[in-house]
Design an enzyme around this catalytic site. Structure first.
Site, PDB file in Angstrom:
ATOM      1  N   GLU A 201       0.852  -1.187   0.000  1.00 40.51           N
ATOM      2  CA  GLU A 201       0.000   0.000   0.000  1.00 40.51           C
ATOM      3  C   GLU A 201       0.889   1.239   0.000  1.00 40.51           C
ATOM      4  O   GLU A 201       1.980   1.247   0.568  1.00 40.51           O
ATOM      5  CB  GLU A 201      -0.915   0.024   1.235  1.00 40.51           C
ATOM      6  CG  GLU A 201      -2.103  -0.910   1.141  1.00 40.51           C
ATOM      7  CD  GLU A 201      -3.089  -0.681   2.265  1.00 40.51           C
ATOM      8  OE1 GLU A 201      -2.649  -0.288   3.370  1.00 40.51           O
ATOM      9  OE2 GLU A 201      -4.298  -0.879   2.062  1.00 40.51           O
ATOM     10  N   GLU A 206      -4.346   1.219  -2.528  1.00 36.95           N
ATOM     11  CA  GLU A 206      -5.110   0.852  -1.334  1.00 36.95           C
ATOM     12  C   GLU A 206      -5.628  -0.568  -1.515  1.00 36.95           C
ATOM     13  O   GLU A 206      -6.179  -0.919  -2.573  1.00 36.95           O
ATOM     14  CB  GLU A 206      -6.277   1.815  -1.128  1.00 36.95           C
ATOM     15  CG  GLU A 206      -7.174   1.473   0.054  1.00 36.95           C
ATOM     16  CD  GLU A 206      -6.515   1.754   1.401  1.00 36.95           C
ATOM     17  OE1 GLU A 206      -6.892   1.107   2.389  1.00 36.95           O
ATOM     18  OE2 GLU A 206      -5.617   2.628   1.451  1.00 36.95           O
TER      19      GLU A 206
END
Length: 888
Positions: A201, A206
């Site tokens: 990430e 994400e």
């Protein structure tokens, strides 16, 4: 959701939020859902009042205790977060009165608080998200302002690439670099259960995994924040079905998801996101969706949902900002566009010739900036001249009106003396109708109004009636309400404020009886009383802006609204009693603001006589000025020729401007105007005529009556339009007129020149060139315009004026003859003043109008009326170039 208490009984914004449980211990006993609901309605009402000039929140206390209670820590915390300050009294005060608990709310202002400068408006949440590291955060209002400002600058400068990541990126910054390749993964159609993605990430990536079987609902909830965050930053990828700690692909189980439904839900959610554009192309949010198969031991296990979001040029919200205002006495949520407009509202960039009278960076949210020419009086000087406050003295003003009212109404003096007996310092401001002063309609049952600004008292508005009228209290409270709102939202007053209405009935034989006093309804805290002289003067300076402020003619030209202030001389003309001055001749020297007064008096006529815009007619000689006024949409507007042809059946009142240039070839216009306004014998209309004999541009009969027959006259002698250099030239030309007056100037008018007041302090440019050839003047204008545009001026700042319309048309043909690539700008006549072009027309047709920069092109060997030259010179505000040419 909320109700505002009965309008006719409240001179303030009073929002009734209904029952709320108060007291710390009582609130702890509530279920969380109810506690949050009660907190939310108090927050929203407080936000609405903060953004709308302040007011009062009325809470019905639910507890039965006889003793008073505090709000509760959760409510206090919510209010502190709302104002971004631990100092609640800076905006809120509380008081319990019987079963009602009142929260007194001061207007929001963006000036210095207990820390950093506050944003322009108050908001619970911007609902603008951004990506910071691996976090999705909601922008604070100040951060949102900085972000929006950068995006707006990029859009306006046609530099959309500023929204994209820099070409010189480190690997950590680039989501598509060799070692971090979310784009490669995004292109993949099949994964194995447990695959580990080759990147973590980051700002651009994400990972999300589900703990619920209702995947569609989950996605619908997370889409707004994550898409907004990626779009407002530098773009990125949302992978749904990946464990964020191990980076393992787990997928969404096939039994829990329908791919078509999921993709449709994502698309619909993204398309619903509110966006606000600064650019002209106005694209949609740029995104792609891929749903890849996830296999486990050769069998389809589920799906990996991937969303790619590109950087967005402007602003993407997760939902409308959480911000409210009161509009038309209703609590309304601001739309994203309204919120951005108010957040981004700034002072216009005006030349150094203007002085700021009201800087919106330190004012309530609804305020518009106020400027005046540097040479004119500041609002503080205007206040001290119009409404001075002297230690230990309470003054009645204006004194002539006070004496006139006392002579008309027996007992008025004793009545008012008794009312102000407790007060020893301040000012009582009389008016025949404070409603009309505030651009509301007059109530004919009202004898007069008086506004008291006194120490140790809130402002009090007294309305005096001759006899009881049904809507007297409504008139009084509506006027007080409007005054309070304008003092804050127009005048920029930032202190605690409400205006107490007091309705009085005049009885000559027994003085008077007060039969309604608002103080009996809600008792405001003592902090709402005015204290030292400085506080009274600050409020009175806001009152000066309210009474003397008018929308600047430059607002349309610059594309942002701001106000200018009338001079005292202009204000005194506007303050005249229309019923006693139904016919009035206003003589004004060049640049004294005659058209400004003409437009303002039209608004006053409509409010005094309760008439519509089609009942008031503005008449002038030229089409360009007619069009200019017509675009204001405040009345009918016609040229003199149109006026003589029209039946004018609906017309009750007439305003005539630039009357010195009228002629009689189509009939006696003055007699016709007089006949029209006298059709109602019991209630004749208004006929005000504005003129300046020194700007007469013809030698024919104007149709004006002789000065000796102009029984009611006013003079405007304070010249405010021109820079110093232009004003000196104008003075010189007027002196020549005085020494050798032409036949079309009445000798009696020459005395005005002795009273002329020339404002100075604004630097400008004056160039006079002689013996040019006709074509040479074209080259001069082109070259000079090119230079001026490089310095920041625009085509709409420029007018090129010639002595006749025929010469103007001929000049335009030469100006446009050059090859297209060499054309400087578009050129048009004065009929369309709003376009982005140079005005090219005759001096006569430009009469009554103005521009910062004027080129006057005049034939050197032809007799020119001295008046025409005066008219030409006075059209220029800042720079004037007079080019005398030999046409042969």
């Amino acid at each position: 959701m909320y109700s505002l208490m009965g309008n006719q009984f409240n001179p303030d914004l009073v929002i009734n939020v209904g029952e709320v449980t108060l007291g710390e211990q009582n609130r702890k006993k509530l279920e969380k859902t109810q506690r949050d609901q009660e907190k939310k309605k108090v927050e929203e009402a407080a936000c609405a009042l903060l953004n709308s000039g302040g007011g009062v929140i009325q809470i019905t206390v639910t507890t039965k205790e006889a003793h008073q209670v505090e709000m509760g820590l959760d409510l206090e915390k919510a209010l502190r977060e709302l104002i971004q300050s631990p100092d609640l009294p800076s905006f809120f005060e509380t008081e319990q009165q019987g079963r009602y608990f009142y929260l007194f709310v001061k207007s929001w202002n963006s000036g210095p608080s207990s820390g950093d400068r506050l944003p322009r408006i108050c908001s619970l949440s911007s609902n603008l998200y951004y990506r910071s590291g691996t976090s999705v955060l909601c922008m604070t209002s100040n951060f949102a302002f900085d972000t929006l400002k950068e995006k707006k600058r990029a859009a306006e400068g046609s530099m959309m690439n500023e929204c994209l990541p820099s070409k010189k990126k480190t690997q950590d910054e680039d989501p598509n670099s060799e070692s971090h390749s979310p784009n490669q993964v995004f292109q993949t159609a099949r994964f194995e259960y447990g695959d580990i993605l080759p990147f973590p990430e980051s700002q651009y990536v994400e990972f999300k995994q589900f703990s619920t079987s209702n995947i569609t609902k989950y996605v619908k909830n997370i889409i707004p924040e994550y898409i907004s965050a990626f779009a407002n930053a530098k773009g990125g990828y949302l992978f749904i079905g990946v464990d964020d700690k191990s980076k393992r692909v787990l997928g969404c189980e096939k039994n829990n998801v329908d791919c078509n439904t999921l993709e449709r839900t994502i698309t619909e959610s993204i398309l619903k996101l509110p966006v606000v554009h600064f650019c002209s192309t106005q694209p949609l949010v740029d995104y792609k969706i891929r749903i890849a198969d996830v296999f486990h031991n050769g069998t389809l296990h589920g799906y990996l949902c991937m969303i790619q979001v590109k950087p967005f040029c402007c602003a993407v919200f997760s939902e409308a900002p959480s911000s409210w205002m009161v509009k038309d006495r209703l609590v309304c949520s601001l739309t994203p566009s309204e919120w951005v407009d108010m957040m981004m509202d700034t002072n216009p960039e005006l030349s150094e010739d203007f002085e700021s009278q009201l800087n919106i960076s330190q004012c309530p949210p609804n305020c518009k900036p106020v400027y005046s020419k540097k040479s004119l009086e500041h609002k503080k000087e205007l206040q001290q001249r119009l409404f001075p406050v002297h230690p230990g003295h309470l003054r009645y003003t204006p004194e002539p009106l006070w004496k006139e009212l006392c002579s008309e109404h027996e007992g008025l003096q004793e009545l008012m003396n008794n009312q102000i007996l407790p007060f020893s310092q301040g000012v009582l401001i009389l008016s025949r109708s404070w409603a009309v002063d505030l651009k509301l309609q007059e109530n004919q049952g009202v004898l007069c109004d008086a506004l008291l600004i006194a120490q140790n008292s809130p402002p009090i508005l007294y309305t005096i009636l001759g006899e009881q009228v049904e809507d007297g209290w409504f008139y009084c409270t509506q006027t007080a309400f409007t005054l309070k709102q304008k003092l804050v939202n127009m005048g920029g007053y930032t202190g605690n404020l409400y205006v107490m209405p007091k309705l009085l009935l005049l009885h000559p034989e027994s003085n008077a009886q007060s039969f309604w006093d608002f103080s009996a309804v809600i008792n405001y805290p003592k902090s709402y009383n005015l204290g030292v002289i400085q506080k009274m003067e600050a409020l009175l300076q806001s009152l000066v802006v309210v009474l003397l402020g008018f929308r600047s003619f430059l607002s349309d030209q610059l594309g942002c609204e701001f106000l200018n202030l009338l001079t005292v001389e202009q204000y005194e003309v506007l303050s005249k009693n229309l019923r006693k001055h139904r016919e009035l001749f206003i003589h004004g020297l060049p640049g004294t603001g005659k058209t400004v007064i003409a437009l303002n008096i039209i608004e006053k006529i409509k409010n005094v006589f309760h008439c519509e815009l089609n009942n008031v007619l503005y008449v002038c000689e030229n089409q360009p000025l007619r069009n200019f006024v017509s675009n204001k949409r405040i009345c009918q507007a016609k040229t003199r020729k149109g006026f003589m042809k029209d039946d004018c059946k609906d017309i009750q009142h007439i305003i005539i401007d630039e009357a010195q240039n009228f002629r009689t070839e189509d009939g006696n216009w003055f007699k016709r105007a007089r006949d029209i306004i006298k059709r109602e014998k019991d209630s004749p209309g208004i006929l005000w005529i504005f003129l300046d004999y020194f700007q007469t541009t013809h030698i024919m009969n104007s149709g004006l009556p002789r000065i000796s027959a102009q029984k009611s006259r006013e003079e405007l002698t304070k010249v405010v339009r021109n820079s110093d250099e232009i004003a000196r030239l104008l003075q010189g030309e007027l002196d020549k007129v005085k020494r050798c007056p032409p036949d079309n100037i009445p000798p009696e008018s020459l005395d005005m020149l002795l009273k002329a007041n020339w404002c100075s302090g604004v630097k400008g440019t004056l160039k006079i060139e002689k013996n040019l050839r006709w074509e040479g003047t074209v080259s001069y204008v082109k070259k000079k315009c090119k230079s001026l545009f490089k310095k920041g001026y625009s085509p709409k700042d420029v007018a090129v004026l010639l002595n006749t319309r025929e010469n103007a048309e001929s000049y335009g043909n030469i100006l446009l003859r050059a090859p297209r690539k060499k054309k400087v700008v578009q050129v048009s006549d004065a009929s369309n003043l709003q376009g982005d072009h140079i005005v090219l027309d005759s001096v006569r047709r430009f009469s009554g109008l103005e521009r910062p920069i004027v080129f006057g092109i005049l034939p050197q060997n032809t007799a020119i009326l001295r008046n025409l030259l005066v008219c030409l010179i006075s059209r220029a505000n800042k720079k004037l170039y007079i080019l005398w040419y030999n046409k042969s």
